[in-house]
Design an enzyme around this catalytic site. Structure first.
Site, mmCIF file in Angstrom:
data_model
loop_
_atom_site.group_PDB
_atom_site.id
_atom_site.type_symbol
_atom_site.label_atom_id
_atom_site.label_comp_id
_atom_site.label_asym_id
_atom_site.label_seq_id
_atom_site.Cartn_x
_atom_site.Cartn_y
_atom_site.Cartn_z
ATOM 1 N N ASP A 35 63.637 11.344 10.025
ATOM 2 C CA ASP A 35 63.840 10.443 8.894
ATOM 3 C C ASP A 35 62.519 10.337 8.161
ATOM 4 O OD1 ASP A 35 62.731 7.532 8.852
ATOM 5 O OD2 ASP A 35 63.413 7.746 10.926
ATOM 6 N N GLU A 77 66.562 -4.219 10.396
ATOM 7 C CA GLU A 77 65.761 -4.441 11.587
ATOM 8 C C GLU A 77 64.722 -5.545 11.438
ATOM 9 O OE1 GLU A 77 62.835 -1.161 12.202
ATOM 10 O OE2 GLU A 77 63.965 -0.171 10.590
#
Length: 194
Positions: free
Chosen positions: A13, A106
């Protein structure tokens, strides 16, 4: 949750923090896919170039939105989904992408309740599914996943930087993607490099 095995595809990512990426080098390292940060309140400045470069190198591509702490209501979550969808459209539309769209959630510096975090995530995920016709997935990590309930109908991308399999949590019994390394901890590339 299940463990990794040598037959799992490996990907990366990326976001603007990596600056210019040598996508052909990424592809020759054995990486087969990339999730690319698209948005966090606005379109990521490297997003379009990264999508183009990764596709040209033959990688499968997915896009993700980072839900930051400014999103405190379901209306703001839906607005964030609209910005994400604009980025998808700017990159050429839904069909350019090979992998599910992702909500990266998150952080909770506003100390929202678990119910509010779940409602925000659900509003974003539902809106992306409505706009794209594709079921998106949730990205989070083990210490944060307990903030969500009732979202296990959405696939899971879990971050756990070790060889120990993530444990079942908040209704999820398996992961679809496991981020097992941050480039320093947790593993190596398919060609053996870090």
């Amino acid at each position: 949750m299940q463990t990794r095995n040598k037959y799992n595809a490996q990907g990366i990512d990326v976001s603007h923090w990596q600056c210019a990426i040598d996508w052909p080098k990424v592809a020759t390292s054995g990486i087969s896919f990339a999730f690319i940060k698209a948005t966090q309140n606005k379109i990521n400045p490297q997003f379009l170039a990264n999508v183009k470069g990764a596709k040209a190198a033959g990688l499968m591509v997915g896009a993700y939105h980072y839900m930051d702490d400014s999103v405190t209501t379901v209306d703001k979550a839906r607005a964030a989904a609209q910005v994400f969808y604009q980025a998808i459209q700017a990159a050429g539309g839904v069909n350019v992408f090979d992998l599910p769209f992702v909500l990266d959630y998150e952080s909770n510096k506003q100390n929202l309740s678990k119910a509010a975090l779940t409602a925000n995530a659900k509003a974003f995920l539902d809106e992306i599914r409505r706009l794209t016709g594709v079921t998106p997935m949730l990205y989070t990590y083990p210490a944060f996943i307990g903030n969500f309930s009732g979202l296990s109908d959405y696939p899971l991308w879990i971050a756990r930087y070790s060889n120990q399999a993530p444990v079942d949590a908040s209704g999820w019994k398996h992961w679809d993607f496991w981020q097992y390394s941050d480039g320093q901890v947790g593993g190596t590339l398919p060609n053996g490099d870090r």
